[in-house]
Scaffold this active site. Structure first.
Site, PDB file in Angstrom:
ATOM      1  N   ASN A  15      -5.017  -9.969  -9.586  1.00 49.57           N
ATOM      2  CA  ASN A  15      -5.035  -9.070  -8.444  1.00 49.57           C
ATOM      3  C   ASN A  15      -6.474  -8.499  -8.424  1.00 49.57           C
ATOM      4  O   ASN A  15      -6.663  -7.566  -9.207  1.00 49.57           O
ATOM      5  CB  ASN A  15      -3.827  -8.061  -8.744  1.00 49.57           C
TER       6      ASN A  15
ATOM      7  N   ARG B 137      -2.937 -12.154  -5.450  1.00 50.34           N
ATOM      8  CA  ARG B 137      -2.198 -11.127  -4.492  1.00 50.34           C
ATOM      9  C   ARG B 137      -3.226 -11.076  -3.542  1.00 50.34           C
ATOM     10  O   ARG B 137      -4.340 -10.750  -3.719  1.00 50.34           O
ATOM     11  CB  ARG B 137      -1.974  -9.740  -5.448  1.00 50.34           C
TER      12      ARG B 137
ATOM     13  N   HIS C  93       3.304  -4.272   0.836  1.00 52.78           N
ATOM     14  CA  HIS C  93       4.406  -4.323  -0.225  1.00 52.78           C
ATOM     15  C   HIS C  93       5.241  -5.012  -0.154  1.00 52.78           C
ATOM     16  O   HIS C  93       6.457  -4.894  -0.634  1.00 52.78           O
ATOM     17  CB  HIS C  93       4.875  -2.534  -0.129  1.00 52.78           C
TER      18      HIS C  93
ATOM     19  N   ARG D   7      -2.809   9.288   0.454  1.00 50.35           N
ATOM     20  CA  ARG D   7      -2.801   8.990   2.142  1.00 50.35           C
ATOM     21  C   ARG D   7      -1.924   9.802   2.845  1.00 50.35           C
ATOM     22  O   ARG D   7      -0.744  10.016   2.528  1.00 50.35           O
ATOM     23  CB  ARG D   7      -2.325   7.646   2.415  1.00 50.35           C
TER      24      ARG D   7
ATOM     25  N   GLU E 159       5.957  -7.211  -9.143  1.00 50.68           N
ATOM     26  CA  GLU E 159       5.342  -8.196  -8.064  1.00 50.68           C
ATOM     27  C   GLU E 159       4.866  -9.148  -8.833  1.00 50.68           C
ATOM     28  O   GLU E 159       4.605 -10.519  -8.232  1.00 50.68           O
ATOM     29  CB  GLU E 159       4.381  -7.187  -7.236  1.00 50.68           C
TER      30      GLU E 159
END
Ligand code: ADP
Length: 394
Positions: free
Chosen positions: A10, A87, A176, A237, A381
């Protein structure tokens, strides 16, 4: 048969994560995290079992760090590898599932850089370095957006001029996806019901936060959009705001659009509202110690998450279960309690004892018995990336 491993990579804009994962059992043989990549104090931490070692790469660029990590693999670790799983943040409308990366795929991936200019260059650099370092292994791209490609146009189109969609790919993609896909399958197993029969809202609440409506194992709507800025309140965010705010505040603060977007991405959310932290644990502690701004941040976070569950229940045409996952969803009974208290209208009620207890280890039901269940499902994940990679590599 000897054990097989997938190298999961990742590669982000300032950090690189790597893991050697057994795609069948989920066992980790090695994990590594490089932080402050691209700066002179880049550091790599590598863990094998209980042993951890830190080192500073000679070349602290992202390419140097990935090469440093690959070089740290022992011969035995390399020999057991079946493939490398990457990823990748954006698959546009082209990719609705993981793919083996060949030269043509790389051209498509470069074409997607405009849609995620902060993340795609780092993802591509990881792919290109891994291809050069481990040329005999299958390289597989697993996309954050792919799971949401089943959304119907009514969910993914914005009501904006059509040429923005036709010529500039402006639509909702969602992110996601690997987490929402993983937890929806796990939730079905834990509820002992076929995923085909279930209407789930999956709430991924971590540093980034999103919710998805998953019907029969397919995503039919989600809260993130063209970028990961849309939807729920997150660590830094804002989630949804009135787009009219952009012009207004740009003029007041003498900023350009990029400056406002940067503030919405990095100085908003829990951090912006609380003035304390982007980290939910710290914000909750401050709220418990009497900080009114921290209390408001937690309240807005939970209210907005619950409101999205209501909207997504409409997308599903009914609701069987709400799934909590991500660092906050898995570990904060207080946030789950507050979200569930807003959802009594949908027939949900907290089971206080179960809610206090679950999530710490394996997850489980956190609601009182009823037609709709709330359940904690730890996400993984990396494991799903490893499984997709092994399937395609074999
Ligand atoms: P990422 O999205 O980067 O993978 P995580 O899924 O690990 O991040 O989520 C990080 C968030 O989870 C942080 O806001 C952190 O404070 C929160 N978190 C972790 N443990 C707890 C806890 N016990 N109580 C409240 N929040 C927690």
């Amino acid at each position: 048969m000897s054990q097989e491993w997938v190298l999961v990579l990742n590669c982000g804009s300032s950090s690189v994560k790597l893991a050697l994962v057994d795609p069948d059992s989920g066992e980790r043989r090695l994990t590594a995290l490089a932080e402050r990549v691209g700066t002179s104090d880049a550091v790599v931490r590598l863990r094998r079992g209980d042993a951890e070692e830190s080192s500073a790469p000679d070349d602290s660029s992202a390419r140097g760090v990935v090469a440093h990590l690959m070089a740290a693999l022992t011969h035995a670790e390399r020999d057991g590898l079946v493939g490398v799983g990457h990823r990748v943040v954006h698959g546009g409308s082209q990719f609705s599932a993981a793919v083996v990366i060949d030269d043509a795929t790389l051209v498509d991936l470069h074409d997607l850089v405009d849609l995620a200019p902060l993340h795609m260059p780092a993802n591509l650099l990881g792919i290109e370095t891994a291809r050069a370092e481990l040329p005999d292994l299958a390289q597989v791209a697993v996309f954050d957006t792919a799971f949401h490609q089943t959304m119907p146009p009514v969910a993914y189109r914005y009501a904006v001029p059509t040429d923005w969609f036709d010529e500039h790919r402006v639509r909702r993609y969602g992110f996601h996806g690997t987490s929402h896909r993983y937890v929806s399958v796990r939730a079905a197993e834990m509820l002992e019901r076929p995923v085909e029969d279930l209407r789930l809202v999956t709430l991924h609440l971590g540093n980034g936060c999103s919710a998805a409506a998953v019907r029969g194992g397919e995503s039919v709507d989600t809260t993130m959009g063209l970028t990961p800025l849309e939807g729920l309140v997150m660590g830094t965010r804002s989630g949804d705001v009135d787009p009219g705010l952009l012009g207004y505040i740009a003029e007041r603060l003498d900023l350009d659009v990029a400056g406002v977007i940067e503030a919405l991405n990095t100085r908003s959310g829990l951090l912006g509202l609380s003035g304390v932290s982007n980290d939910m644990r710290t914000v909750c502690e401050a709220a418990d110690n009497g900080s009114e701004s921290a209390r408001l941040a937690v309240d807005v976070f939970c209210y907005r998450a619950a409101k999205s569950v209501g909207a997504l229940a409409v997308a599903l045409g009914g609701l069987d279960a709400v799934v909590f996952t991500g660092g906050i969803g898995e570990h904060s009974p207080a946030v789950r309690r507050q979200v569930l208290s807003h959802l009594s209208v949908l027939g949900l009620a907290e089971d206080p004892e179960a809610n206090a207890d679950h999530g710490r280890h394996t997850g489980g039901r956190v609601s009182a018995p009823g037609d709709v269940t709330a359940i904690v499902v730890p996400t993984d994940e990396e494991l799903l990336i490893a499984r997709d990679t092994a399937r395609l590599a074999r």
